[in-house]
Each structure stands twice: as C-alpha cells, then as structure tokens.
Write a protein that holds these residues in place. Structure first.
Motif, PDB file in Angstrom:
ATOM      1  N   LEU A   1      -7.418   8.316   4.785  1.00  0.00           N
ATOM      2  CA  LEU A   1      -7.832   9.095   5.960  1.00  0.00           C
ATOM      3  C   LEU A   1      -9.001  10.007   5.604  1.00  0.00           C
ATOM      4  O   LEU A   1      -9.938  10.184   6.393  1.00  0.00           O
TER       5      LEU A   1
ATOM      6  N   TYR B   1      -2.731   5.771   1.716  1.00  0.00           N
ATOM      7  CA  TYR B   1      -3.079   5.921   3.135  1.00  0.00           C
ATOM      8  C   TYR B   1      -3.622   7.326   3.397  1.00  0.00           C
ATOM      9  O   TYR B   1      -4.618   7.497   4.096  1.00  0.00           O
ATOM     10  N   VAL B   2      -2.951   8.315   2.822  1.00  0.00           N
ATOM     11  CA  VAL B   2      -3.410   9.700   2.998  1.00  0.00           C
ATOM     12  C   VAL B   2      -4.837   9.856   2.461  1.00  0.00           C
ATOM     13  O   VAL B   2      -5.712  10.441   3.121  1.00  0.00           O
ATOM     14  N   ARG B   3      -5.083   9.344   1.259  1.00  0.00           N
ATOM     15  CA  ARG B   3      -6.439   9.403   0.704  1.00  0.00           C
ATOM     16  C   ARG B   3      -7.424   8.675   1.633  1.00  0.00           C
ATOM     17  O   ARG B   3      -8.561   9.102   1.824  1.00  0.00           O
TER      18      ARG B   3
ATOM     19  N   THR C   1       0.854  -1.193   0.000  1.00  0.00           N
ATOM     20  CA  THR C   1       0.000   0.000   0.000  1.00  0.00           C
ATOM     21  C   THR C   1       0.886   1.238   0.000  1.00  0.00           C
ATOM     22  O   THR C   1       1.861   1.314   0.734  1.00  0.00           O
ATOM     23  N   ALA C   2       0.553   2.206  -0.835  1.00  0.00           N
ATOM     24  CA  ALA C   2       1.369   3.423  -0.941  1.00  0.00           C
ATOM     25  C   ALA C   2       0.967   4.443   0.128  1.00  0.00           C
ATOM     26  O   ALA C   2      -0.176   4.462   0.588  1.00  0.00           O
ATOM     27  N   GLY C   3       1.930   5.270   0.468  1.00  0.00           N
ATOM     28  CA  GLY C   3       1.670   6.341   1.427  1.00  0.00           C
ATOM     29  C   GLY C   3       0.542   7.254   0.975  1.00  0.00           C
ATOM     30  O   GLY C   3      -0.307   7.669   1.769  1.00  0.00           O
ATOM     31  N   TRP C   4       0.522   7.581  -0.321  1.00  0.00           N
ATOM     32  CA  TRP C   4      -0.520   8.498  -0.797  1.00  0.00           C
ATOM     33  C   TRP C   4      -1.893   7.841  -0.700  1.00  0.00           C
ATOM     34  O   TRP C   4      -2.901   8.532  -0.507  1.00  0.00           O
TER      35      TRP C   4
ATOM     36  N   ALA D   1      -0.655  12.263  -3.089  1.00  0.00           N
ATOM     37  CA  ALA D   1      -2.112  12.111  -2.959  1.00  0.00           C
ATOM     38  C   ALA D   1      -2.851  13.251  -3.650  1.00  0.00           C
ATOM     39  O   ALA D   1      -3.952  13.069  -4.167  1.00  0.00           O
TER      40      ALA D   1
ATOM     41  N   TYR E   1       4.624   5.974   6.010  1.00  0.00           N
ATOM     42  CA  TYR E   1       3.863   7.158   6.430  1.00  0.00           C
ATOM     43  C   TYR E   1       3.379   6.979   7.873  1.00  0.00           C
ATOM     44  O   TYR E   1       3.470   7.898   8.696  1.00  0.00           O
TER      45      TYR E   1
ATOM     46  N   THR F   1       6.739   6.121  -1.739  1.00  0.00           N
ATOM     47  CA  THR F   1       6.714   5.983  -0.274  1.00  0.00           C
ATOM     48  C   THR F   1       5.599   5.014   0.102  1.00  0.00           C
ATOM     49  O   THR F   1       4.495   5.097  -0.430  1.00  0.00           O
ATOM     50  N   ALA F   2       5.900   4.108   1.005  1.00  0.00           N
ATOM     51  CA  ALA F   2       4.904   3.114   1.410  1.00  0.00           C
ATOM     52  C   ALA F   2       4.000   3.653   2.508  1.00  0.00           C
ATOM     53  O   ALA F   2       4.390   4.532   3.283  1.00  0.00           O
ATOM     54  N   GLY F   3       2.804   3.086   2.555  1.00  0.00           N
ATOM     55  CA  GLY F   3       1.850   3.464   3.594  1.00  0.00           C
ATOM     56  C   GLY F   3       2.405   3.224   4.993  1.00  0.00           C
ATOM     57  O   GLY F   3       2.231   4.042   5.892  1.00  0.00           O
TER      58      GLY F   3
ATOM     59  N   SER G   1       4.074  11.516   0.629  1.00  0.00           N
ATOM     60  CA  SER G   1       2.782  10.823   0.559  1.00  0.00           C
ATOM     61  C   SER G   1       1.654  11.831   0.340  1.00  0.00           C
ATOM     62  O   SER G   1       0.757  11.605  -0.481  1.00  0.00           O
TER      63      SER G   1
END
Lengths: 459, 459
Positions: free
Chosen positions: A359, A355-357, A350-353, B323, B355, B350-352, B319
């Motif tokens: 939230l 995760y941001v989305r 899972t990508a950081g972005w 996004a 983050y 960047t990975a989730g 991240s």
C-alpha cells in the motif's frame, strides 16, 4: 476452421473489409445513430445484425457465452418505439452492446468464465449495465472472459478460449477476450470489459480495436465480480476512440457532449517499454512511429519506481484475489482450471505485511506518476510487448530473451492500474500481419484530451 | 525493595497520601496552574519536584528511561520568565510532562524499549511533543515502554520492566507502563503514552490513574515509532479526567475551553465484559457499581460482532507490525527479547488475503459500534479483566478459566482501537487492594461528554 478471418469476406453481414465479416466493423456509433434518426435503420435491424454476426462467426471465435436473442430484440423494439415516439436517450440509443460475462445482467447467466458459476443467473443489473440501459443501449449477450478475469490470455474459460479474429489459432488476450473478439469481428460496435492489470487494453491491442480503462473509481464496479477490488476498473472496447469516449461518458454518469479538444500541441512522454518489460523492438517501432503525426511534442520519460511498482501490484492483486476465492479454493479446487488454481494458490502465499508495504509502494508509484503527468500531458508506450501468441502458449522469446506470455501481456498495462490513471489502447499498425496497440495514459479529469490525441494517432 | 509504596510516606516530596510519595499525587494541573499564576510556585519548583521524585522513587519503579535534568530546568526557567513577562501559554504552561520512550523528543535518546535503538537519539520533536512545548509544558524525560510498544504487560523493555507503585512485584501494564507508574507515583502530573490495543488505558487501569485514548486520527502520530499504523493512537495519562481533557485539547489542536457539560442525564450501555473476554467477577462488580452515581441511565448492550472484530484486530495489528520490523527480524533477531521476537514472527505469518478480509471486518465492526453509539451516548465496561499480575506472569486463571495474561489485559480495550472511538479508563475502586479501572467509550466529536461522565464516576 479457417486459418484467418482476415481474408474471408462472404456472407450477408460482411462489410467486405479486410479484417472482419461482421456488420459493425468500420461503422461508428455516431454514424449508426444518424442512420437510426434518419430512419434508414431501426434498432431492430442493428440487433438482428449483431445476432446474425454472432451466429455466423462465433462458432469459430467463441467470443460469446450467452446470446440473449429475445431480450435483445425486445429492447431494440422498445428503443425503436421510443425514438418514433420522440424519446431520444442519446448516442447509445438503440446501439447493440455485449457485456463481459463477469458483469451482472439481470436474468442472464453470469458464469465468470468458471465452472463454479456454470449455472449462475444474475438477478439484477450491474450499475454499469443499468446506466447503459438508461442510455438506451441494447444488451445482446455476454462475452467470454478468462476464468474469474484472472489471466491476460483469454484462453482459460468454462466455455473454452476466445479466438483472435486475425488468426483463430491465436489468443485474443484477456481477460476481456470475448469483448475484444466481438468488436474486432464486427459482431457489436461496443462491448463492456473489466481491467485489473490490462484486461481491456490487452485484448484491444491483440485484436486491433480501441480499449479504454477509466480512472480508478470513475465508473462504479457494483455488480461486477471482483478480481482485485482496489485495482478493478470497468472499461469499454469499441471500433474507435470516439466510440469509447461516448460509452465512457455514459458509464461515468457524464452528460453526452461533443469534445472541445482540438488540434493544439500536446506534450507527451514516451516511456521506452523495455524499462518496464522486454518488448519486441518491431512493436516498439510501430508504436513509436504512430506518434509522428505532427502536433505532438514527444520527449523520453523514464520512471524510476519499477521495482516497488511491481512488488505493490503483485502483493495487492494476489492478496485481494485470494480473499475473494479462499473458500472456493478450499472447498472445490477441482472446479478451477489448473492455471487459475495455481496462481490463486500462489496468491494466497503473499503475507499480510507485504500487502501493508505494498500500500505504501502504491502510494509512492502514484506520486511518481502524478509527477510525470505534471511534466507532460500524456504518457505513451506500446500496449503489449508481443503480438497475439498462440492459444495455450505460456512461454515466449522476446528480443532474444525467454520470458512468460503473461508478463509480456501485462508488463506495460499493469502500472496504470496501480496508478489509477485513465489509459487507452489504440491500433498503431501491424507486425507480421498482427495488430499492434499504442497505449496512452492521461491525467484523471482530462480524459477528453486523452481521447482527442488517441484519435489523432490511431491507425 | 519495599513490597509496596502504598504505605511508604517519607521524604521531602511526600504528600503523605496513601498511594504515593511523589509531589504530584493528588494535585491537579488546574491547581498547579493557579499556584503558578499566584506566584506561590514557580515552574522551576515543579520541574525540581518532578526530578526529585524520579530520583527518590525510580530506583524501585523503573518508570523513567532518560531524565533530562538540564533541559527540564532550562524549559522551566523559560516558562517562569514568560509568565513573569506576561506571556501565558495556557493551562499546561510550566507543567512537567513525561513522554513515552517511543515518541521523539529532540536531543534525547529514544530507545523504543529495544536494544535495536539503545543509542538512538531523536533529532526532532514528534508533533505531539511540539504541541506540548508550544503550550508551555516542560518535558522532564522519557518513560519506560514495553519493547516496541508490542505488549500489554510493560515488563519487556531494554531498560527492564516498569513496576507498579501499588506493588513493585507486579506489572504496570503496558505498553505505556512507565507513564502509568510515573503518574501513579506522583513523579509527574501528566505523561504521554500510545495506545494500539489498550496501551494507555491498561497501565492507567492497573496503576490507578486516568488514561485517555482519543478518536483515531484526532492527535497526529508523526514522530511516534509505529506499532500498527492504522490502530496507533497518541494518548495521555494523568491523575484526573479533567487533566486528561486539558492535555487532549492541546494535543488535538483545540482551544483551551472549560467544559460546558454538566449534570444532565446520560444514556449508557453496559457491555457485560465476559461477552468479550473472561473477566474477574469482582472487577465486573466494582466497575459496574461505579456507575451507580445517579443521573446515568444504564442499560445492557450486547455487541454481536466479536468474532470478526477479533480476526480483524489480529490480522491488522500483526500485518502492520511485521511490516515495520521485517528487516530487523531477519538481520538482528538476537536484539529482540524472546517474547517480542516470538510474536513478531507469528505476526509475519498472517496472509495478505486475511489482511484484506480484516479491512472489511473492521468496517463491519465500526458500523456496529456506530450503531450502538447511536442508541446510547456511552459504552461502559471494565478496562481490564484482571488486576495487575505479577511481573513476568504469562498465564492466569480468571473466574476458574485458565487464560493468557495478554488476552486478559487487552480483551476489553482492543475493540475500541479497531472502532477508532475515544475511550477513557478511570479508577473505579480496588480488588485485593489493587486498582480496578472502569472504561468509557464515547462518540467521536463528543469527547467533552465522555470526560464529564468519566469525572462523575471516577473514584
């Protein structure tokens, strides 16, 4: 191994009922408390009954990882001495409780269901355990958890799968599978679980007991090994909704107090479960029929945000879970089961972005649920889309559609972890002789309303 | 193109000073306000002076994307009429302000410095712009921003690079580069910027003006195109710290009020900049020497959490930035410059779980900074590790070490975005004729103390 414990009714601890041989089956904490206070029973008798039930039944069910005979009897003796001496700690005083093996209990092994922690001994009590002890509860041991609580089937654990008392060839559900089996089999009247996507409510549903997940944050998770921190909840499994309520109030730091909720008309929104996940129509029928008890104004409610909810739950659970385990995955992958290693590795992608989305999508889902719970007091649907699958089963056909066991178990529960709303599963009947759970979701702060209605519809 | 505007002193708008030909150079908002109220000047004169300075200088500096002649003159006339009629909106009444082109101004183009938004016209004012207008400020136009505010150099923008008034062959720094150049060149006395890793303070430092980034959340970002939501701040650039303070109080919704801070002894922690990033020792010397003004008790302070801070800043900024742009990157990559597309794509990797870890590391860094700011009132260090590099320069040698221009610009500013602490850059002197900024970081809620000390050390 017996094909079913349902018809087995022998042994000194048996209550002779249909579904279990354990002493605590069909006995409420209130009743036990009255007997204790009338001195018809001692806490030591209850602890002995619990230990004996585990001895008698657990060879088949594998609900218990660690039994603390000495600690339980010592605590029970102390509880008896206190009661005799006039110190009454309230409704849980002297009541045996089992604790999921992902929650710290000082001096006992806490394996997290994993070979990584096979020899790990906790040095202090989790806050929820501390609160139980202050309330006089007697910890009898630790219950089987799906490895690291990361799975709704309950059949991947360092100590082997927990088995369903209604058919030991079937899964308990999980991840709090041992707690579900222990309560259903009458080993204990109460057990702690944790619930990140349904891990209390799913085994409650599959094992035919009550399981309550509080509002997010209502019960501290300190001392509980995390799965996904922002979705984790400590919850309880018990034989009745009233017992769940008693335990919840202790865990949440609320005073013991009789419910003031009575039989007033309740507005309830029924969510057709197939909106969330394909569901066995017989289960839908049983769960829906349980609401036909009078005094409940049922209307249909159709949440619209399923797609965003699913993305959010997945990205948040995966990112947070991988964050807990990244070093273990890199350093000692062989200590995981294949199932859990596979999903943990997938979780790391899972990508950081995303995760941001997620939230933002969680906030949207919470807003939608808050709006629904402004229109009706409670939401209702089945707890799971299927009855207990067989142990090790991973694919299943639901109403003609091939789907995953995992999705069929968490499809109806995970939305309420994301929403952070209190939710309970109560027995609603059976399909093919296996328990069916009805799930009710309520407003944070109005838990008593949820418990009262759950008691009315529970079968 | 002149090699430098420093020595050019012609034109009707010239103040004849060394560093600029714009009318507003060396004039404070307080002075202008007094002249307005004494009727020696009208707001229309100030707007006309601003428009004229842009006309005269911007061919060389490219600080301005969109000039709103008509709107500025109309707003100035209204400001004059109000003042004549007895309605005085306070210290910004009639004062020309330029707004970074990533902040919405109703009816004006907002390009975000990107071809993606080449023809985008904002339909409403950002909240910070609305507050300026309520305070009587006159918006004269939009200033050049690094593409999507994602770069500290100011030389990647749809309308071309902004250029440093001290040497138009050199960068302004960014991303609020146009705001830095416009204030430094005396086109306006005040400009809005945004600051996610240093984007207000860096151009302030490189252009030789004051630039203030408030505490996180102190000024609303509604109507500001996001770079990284949890790190974004709206800030101000002006000729003096007093002018930054005036504008900040308006933007934060605080009443205009004279500072009560006077010359009491201040405890200040000097952070050796090389602890954070290799720094030109001549810059370190100039910045450190600026503190030797008496009344400042300087001690050395050495934060220990650099590694976690760097990981946290990177994972969070990347991240959150990806996004914002994921669909644009997929659908129309050709509309980005190579620089920004490259970093945005990298940001998507960047990975989730990284983050998630970063959020914990940010909390650790905030705790460390809060502890440092419990021991001393202010922290100090240079603002940037280098003076203005040449436009398009990407690699640089700092004290014998080859390093990136990007890192040399944001290395000393980004820690305070992560901490969310108020921070200001003030001119401290020059190296090779180019401005050097001193950065002060203060306690949230004690901004007046920060401004007062900044005024004492500013050169």
């Amino acid at each position: 191994m017996s094909p079913s414990l349902i018809s087995r009714a022998g042994g000194a601890l048996s209550t002779g009922t249909q579904h279990t041989t354990g002493f605590f089956h069909g006995r409420t904490i209130d009743e036990l408390g009255e007997q204790l206070r009338r001195e018809e029973l001692r806490a030591v008798d209850l602890a002995t009954a619990a230990l004996g039930a585990v001895d008698a039944l657990d060879g088949e069910l594998n609900a218990v990882v660690t039994l603390d005979r000495e600690g339980a009897l010592r605590a029970a003796e102390e509880a008896d001495a206190e009661l005799s001496g006039g110190l009454d700690r309230g409704p849980l005083h002297g009541i045996p409780v089992a604790v999921k093996d992902i929650i710290d209990v000082a001096g006992l092994r806490t394996t997290m269901g994993s070979a990584h922690f096979a020899d790990h001994v906790s040095t202090s009590d989790a806050e929820c355990v501390r609160r139980l002890r202050v309330a006089g509860a007697v910890i009898i041991g630790k219950t089987t958890t799906h490895e690291f609580a990361f799975g709704p089937t309950g059949d991947r654990a360092y100590n082997g799968p927990s088995r369903n008392p209604h058919d030991p060839g079937r899964m308990t559900g999980g991840s709090s599978g041992g707690s579900g089996a222990a309560v259903a089999a009458g080993m204990v009247p109460l057990a702690l679980g944790t619930d990140t996507g349904g891990s209390v409510r799913i085994p409650a549903s599959l094992c035919g007991v009550a399981g309550f997940k509080p509002a997010h944050g209502a019960v501290p998770t300190d001392g509980v090994f995390p799965l996904s921190r922002s979705l984790d909840h400590v919850g309880v499994l018990a034989g009745s909704t009233a017992d769940c309520r008693l335990a919840y109030r202790v865990l949440a730091g609320l005073r013991p107090m009789p419910s003031r909720e009575h039989g007033s008309e309740v507005s309830l929104g029924w969510i057709p479960p197939d909106l969330l996940h394909p569901t066995d129509p017989r289960i839908t029928g049983v769960a829906r029929a349980a609401l036909d008890v009078g005094g409940i104004d049922v209307r249909e409610v159709r949440p619209s945000g399923r797609e965003g909810m699913l993305r959010a739950f997945g990205a948040i659970q995966f990112s947070e879970a991988h964050a807990v385990h990244a070093e273990r995955i890199a350093d000692a992958p062989q200590l995981f089961t294949d199932d859990v290693l596979t999903i943990l590795r997938l979780a790391g992608e899972t990508a950081g972005w995303q995760y941001v989305r997620a939230l933002g999508e969680r906030a949207d889902w919470r807003a939608e649920v808050a709006e629904l719970l402004g229109e009706v007091e409670l939401l209702a649907m089945p707890t799971t889309c299927v009855t207990a699958p067989e142990i090790d089963q991973r694919e299943i056909e639901v109403n003609g559609t091939p789907t995953s066991v995992r999705g069929s178990l968490i499809g109806l529960t995970r939305p309420w972890n994301l929403a952070g709303a209190p939710a309970i599963s109560v027995p609603a009947g059976t399909v093919d002789g296996l328990p069916v759970g009805l799930q009710l979701v309520g407003r944070p702060g109005q838990e008593d309303r949820l418990f009262a209605v759950a008691a009315r519809v529970s079968r």
